[in-house]
Structure formats: structure tokens, C-alpha cells
Design a protein around this motif. Sequence first.
Motif, mmCIF file in Angstrom:
data_model
loop_
_atom_site.group_PDB
_atom_site.id
_atom_site.type_symbol
_atom_site.label_atom_id
_atom_site.label_comp_id
_atom_site.label_asym_id
_atom_site.label_seq_id
_atom_site.Cartn_x
_atom_site.Cartn_y
_atom_site.Cartn_z
ATOM 1 N N GLU A 186 -0.458 77.034 -25.732
ATOM 2 C CA GLU A 186 0.391 76.545 -24.862
ATOM 3 C C GLU A 186 -0.099 75.287 -23.988
ATOM 4 O O GLU A 186 0.479 74.870 -23.410
ATOM 5 N N VAL A 187 -1.459 75.089 -24.692
ATOM 6 C CA VAL A 187 -2.132 73.805 -23.878
ATOM 7 C C VAL A 187 -1.672 72.496 -24.313
ATOM 8 O O VAL A 187 -1.561 72.442 -25.434
ATOM 9 N N GLU A 188 -1.586 71.670 -23.407
ATOM 10 C CA GLU A 188 -1.260 70.155 -23.596
ATOM 11 C C GLU A 188 -2.419 69.461 -23.034
ATOM 12 O O GLU A 188 -2.675 69.251 -21.943
ATOM 13 N N TRP A 189 -3.259 69.328 -23.906
ATOM 14 C CA TRP A 189 -4.817 68.743 -23.558
ATOM 15 C C TRP A 189 -4.770 67.427 -22.910
ATOM 16 O O TRP A 189 -5.873 67.092 -22.154
ATOM 17 N N SER A 190 -3.848 66.702 -23.365
ATOM 18 C CA SER A 190 -3.639 65.378 -22.388
ATOM 19 C C SER A 190 -3.408 65.361 -21.058
ATOM 20 O O SER A 190 -3.682 64.430 -20.329
ATOM 21 N N GLU A 191 -2.979 66.620 -20.522
ATOM 22 C CA GLU A 191 -2.968 66.875 -19.099
ATOM 23 C C GLU A 191 -4.333 67.056 -18.300
ATOM 24 O O GLU A 191 -4.305 67.210 -17.176
ATOM 25 N N PHE A 192 -5.431 67.197 -19.199
ATOM 26 C CA PHE A 192 -6.622 67.373 -18.564
ATOM 27 C C PHE A 192 -7.673 66.432 -18.685
ATOM 28 O O PHE A 192 -7.610 65.770 -19.677
ATOM 29 N N ASN A 193 -8.482 66.077 -17.512
ATOM 30 C CA ASN A 193 -9.466 65.142 -17.801
ATOM 31 C C ASN A 193 -10.569 65.762 -18.375
ATOM 32 O O ASN A 193 -11.231 65.082 -19.329
ATOM 33 N N TYR A 194 -10.927 67.113 -18.269
ATOM 34 C CA TYR A 194 -12.121 67.447 -18.845
ATOM 35 C C TYR A 194 -11.750 68.768 -19.119
ATOM 36 O O TYR A 194 -11.032 69.617 -18.660
ATOM 37 N N LEU A 195 -12.573 69.123 -20.228
ATOM 38 C CA LEU A 195 -12.760 70.615 -20.975
ATOM 39 C C LEU A 195 -13.953 70.983 -20.829
ATOM 40 O O LEU A 195 -14.872 70.368 -21.478
ATOM 41 N N ALA A 250 -6.964 63.991 -27.811
ATOM 42 C CA ALA A 250 -5.907 63.974 -26.824
ATOM 43 C C ALA A 250 -6.231 62.947 -25.667
ATOM 44 O O ALA A 250 -5.531 62.800 -24.579
ATOM 45 N N GLY A 251 -7.507 62.748 -25.610
ATOM 46 C CA GLY A 251 -8.092 61.876 -24.235
ATOM 47 C C GLY A 251 -8.867 62.766 -23.438
ATOM 48 O O GLY A 251 -9.546 62.188 -22.599
ATOM 49 N N CYS A 252 -9.026 63.947 -23.748
ATOM 50 C CA CYS A 252 -9.790 64.704 -22.550
ATOM 51 C C CYS A 252 -11.239 64.825 -23.058
ATOM 52 O O CYS A 252 -11.501 64.996 -24.160
ATOM 53 N N VAL A 253 -11.964 64.655 -21.938
ATOM 54 C CA VAL A 253 -13.553 64.615 -22.342
ATOM 55 C C VAL A 253 -13.977 66.040 -22.372
ATOM 56 O O VAL A 253 -13.764 66.748 -21.551
ATOM 57 N N VAL A 254 -14.489 66.249 -23.520
ATOM 58 C CA VAL A 254 -15.132 67.736 -23.657
ATOM 59 C C VAL A 254 -16.475 67.862 -23.283
ATOM 60 O O VAL A 254 -17.377 67.078 -23.889
ATOM 61 N N ILE A 255 -16.806 68.872 -22.683
ATOM 62 C CA ILE A 255 -18.617 69.106 -22.393
ATOM 63 C C ILE A 255 -18.444 70.391 -23.336
ATOM 64 O O ILE A 255 -18.008 71.403 -22.652
ATOM 65 N N ALA A 300 -8.809 68.561 -28.129
ATOM 66 C CA ALA A 300 -8.794 67.999 -26.791
ATOM 67 C C ALA A 300 -9.376 66.632 -26.755
ATOM 68 O O ALA A 300 -8.790 65.812 -26.125
ATOM 69 N N ALA A 301 -10.192 66.313 -27.583
ATOM 70 C CA ALA A 301 -11.104 65.044 -27.447
ATOM 71 C C ALA A 301 -9.978 63.884 -28.100
ATOM 72 O O ALA A 301 -10.000 62.923 -27.526
#
Length: 320
Positions: free
Chosen positions: A60-69, A87-92, A84-85
Motif C-alpha cells: 500500500e505504500v507510496e514511497w515518494s510520499e516519505f522523506n525518510y524510511l 522513489a526519492g526517499c532517504v533510507v536509514i 524507497a530509495a
Amino acid sequence: MTKLTVAIAAEFELCEKIAEFLEKSELPVEKLSIVEITPFGEEQGVRFNNRAVAQLAVDEVEWSEFNYLLFAGDTAQATHIANAAEAGCVVIDIKGVTANIAGVPVVVPSANDEHLAHIKQRNIVAMPDPQVSQLVLSLSQCIEQYQLTQLFVTSMLPTSYTDGETVSKLAGQTAHLLNGIPLDDGEQRLAFDVFPKSAVNLSAQLQKIYPTVNAVFHAIQAPVFYGMGQKVTALSAYELDPEQIKAQWQGNELLQVEDNLITPVLNGEQESHEESVKLHLSNLSAVENGIEFWSVADEQRFNLALLAVKLLETIEQRIE
């Protein structure tokens, strides 16, 4: 500061701890969501700023909606990091699943923050395994200053180091054996016993942080629920002064120098009544051209949850 949208992907107990430290931080988190890479029980829910946190299925997740994961899954779930990465989300990557991938910086907050300059290559930054994080934090200020050449590390691993299910298994086995009920044939015995665990890729992770330092890691599974202990011997080309090293430790807000021996169980009992968690260092003494000491931390609350939030804070400060 820009408002942040943050996702946590971890088992329930770790999600709770990460949310707790996010709430205590000064990060401007506007929206927090949980991605259930490990399904939660019906009664399990995370709260943040006195509100229930939305729990999302992975599909269900739209990774582009998040700044960080903040991701604490295993290798089999690593595709979520890549998605996630991309889609532009920075992954820790909290557990270091990607630590050995070229171009992914491996960072322990306050030890080698300068390596974050490379984060935009892949939108991923990995924290090393908790065994490595605990070692790096205890020695980061003196590895280069004293030209440490060789480290020998023995980690006593709690069952929480594996996962929450293993914690429950230790509790069940303990109850069974205390009541004279034998374990199933072939079942790995956790209660009242110890056995060796493999320490795969830990030296490689350390060398991504300190390329010139060689380390030998040994790991022993201990019948402890939470809290990891490490016995460390650090050798140098020169004679080391334990008092100088102790003074360095005392200047680091993440470390607590102990006058008396502290154990994982004692640490857990003490920190359950305190606001802060620390890496506790004790039994420091000199050996020929080196030092040895004992360190203890709650690897769930300190090495994973707290350090992940500290790393997120550092990334945000560098972006600003």
C-alpha cells in the motif's frame, strides 16, 4: 525547519522504541507511519505524540510520499530499501543490510558523520551491525589518535539481538525447564546455556568506517533477554594511558563511564527507571601496548532506536 514525513519498517517492539526517541527529539516530524514488513498482532499499535500511528501494508505504500524510511528488516526484505530509495526517499538502513554494497556509506552517529557526504549516490545510509556500532562508539575518539592497529572483540548477544520471537522462545524455554518439562527434540536450547554465533561481515563493516583497523569478532549467544555486553582488547603501536582514554569517554554524551562492573541485566533494571540510555563502559585497564575494557548497552533501545534517530538528526542538520 521543513516538516518531515517518516516511515518506520521494523518489528513491533523496535517500532515502539524508535517512535519513542523520535518523539523526544527536536525533529519536526509532521507524519509518522508504520510499514508492516513484519505483521503486528491485533492488539499491537504504536503511538506518537499521543496519537495512533497508521499501519500500512507494504503493497500500500507510496514511497515518494516519505522523506525518510527507517528500515530494520532483513536481507530478504531489502527490495523495499531499493524501492524507497528509487522513489526519492532517504533510507536509514538500521541493521546494516546494505552495509557491504559499494557506494552505500556506513555511519555511526558522532563517529564518522563526514561519510554522509556520499548519501545522495544511492539515497541510502547504513548503520553497521550493533556489535560494530558499540565497538566504534567506545573507540572512535582514540582509533586514529592512538593509531590502534588490532581489535579483539567478544560480544555476548541477548536473544533480542535476533528478534522478538526469540525473546519469547527464551521465556518459554525457561518456564518449561524450571517446571521440569523437557524441550522438544532438536530444539536449539537458549535457556541456561550458551553457544557460538557467526560474526559474518562485521570486520568488513568496520573497515568501511576505519579502513586501517583490523578486528577479530567473536559472538556468543547468552541466555539474556535484552542488552549486549562486549569484552574488547585494543592494541596500538604505542603504550596507551587508560586515564586519558577515560577522560575522552567522559566527554561524550552517549557514553557513561562506570566505577563498578555493569552487566546487561543490571543495566536493564537501571535504565527502566531513567529517561536516557547510554553505552556503559567499565573495567578499563592497561595491557601491553593497549587497553581492555567491558561495554554494555541495550542494543534495541541504544544501538538501534536511539542511534537511528541520532543519525536522522545529523542528516537533517547537514541538509540545512
